[in-house]
Design a protein around this motif. Structure first.
Motif, short mmCIF file in Angstrom:
data_model
loop_
_atom_site.label_atom_id
_atom_site.label_comp_id
_atom_site.label_asym_id
_atom_site.label_seq_id
_atom_site.Cartn_x
_atom_site.Cartn_y
_atom_site.Cartn_z
N ARG A 21 0.84 -1.21 0.00
CA ARG A 21 0.00 0.00 0.00
C ARG A 21 0.87 1.25 0.00
N ILE A 22 1.93 1.23 0.77
CA ILE A 22 2.86 2.37 0.82
C ILE A 22 3.51 2.57 -0.54
N LYS A 23 3.87 1.49 -1.19
CA LYS A 23 4.46 1.58 -2.53
C LYS A 23 3.47 2.20 -3.52
N LEU A 24 2.19 1.83 -3.40
CA LEU A 24 1.15 2.40 -4.26
C LEU A 24 1.06 3.91 -4.04
N VAL A 25 1.13 4.34 -2.79
CA VAL A 25 1.10 5.77 -2.47
C VAL A 25 2.32 6.47 -3.06
N GLU A 26 3.50 5.87 -2.89
CA GLU A 26 4.74 6.48 -3.39
C GLU A 26 4.71 6.66 -4.90
N ILE A 27 4.21 5.66 -5.62
CA ILE A 27 4.22 5.71 -7.07
C ILE A 27 3.13 6.63 -7.62
N THR A 28 1.94 6.57 -7.04
CA THR A 28 0.82 7.36 -7.57
C THR A 28 0.78 8.78 -6.99
N GLY A 29 1.35 8.96 -5.80
CA GLY A 29 1.28 10.26 -5.15
C GLY A 29 -0.08 10.53 -4.52
N ILE A 30 -0.90 9.48 -4.40
CA ILE A 30 -2.24 9.61 -3.84
C ILE A 30 -2.33 8.77 -2.57
#
Length: 66
Positions: A21-30
């Motif tokens: 989930r943290i990786k998803l935030v880092e990549i998308t910025g959301i």
């Protein structure tokens, strides 16, 4: 409210853990909080779906409610 976006974040965490989930935030910025407040715009949904699929190494659409 970005219901599909929030669903994607929950699936990513359920299937891949908080690190995913943290990786998803880092990549998308959301962040998940931001996803809760934004609308499910098609371009944003596609970006998040593609990124989630890459992170999980599975098609996120398999897990989404119709």
């Amino acid at each position: 409210m970005g219901e599909k976006l929030v669903e994607i974040y929950k699936i990513v965490e359920e299937k891949g853990g908080s690190a995913s989930r943290i990786k998803l935030v880092e990549i998308t910025g959301i962040t998940m909080r931001s996803a809760e407040d934004m609308k499910d715009k098609p371009d944003i949904l596609e970006k998040v779906k593609d990124t989630a699929s890459d992170i999980l190494k599975k098609d996120i659409n398999e897990f989404l409610k119709k």
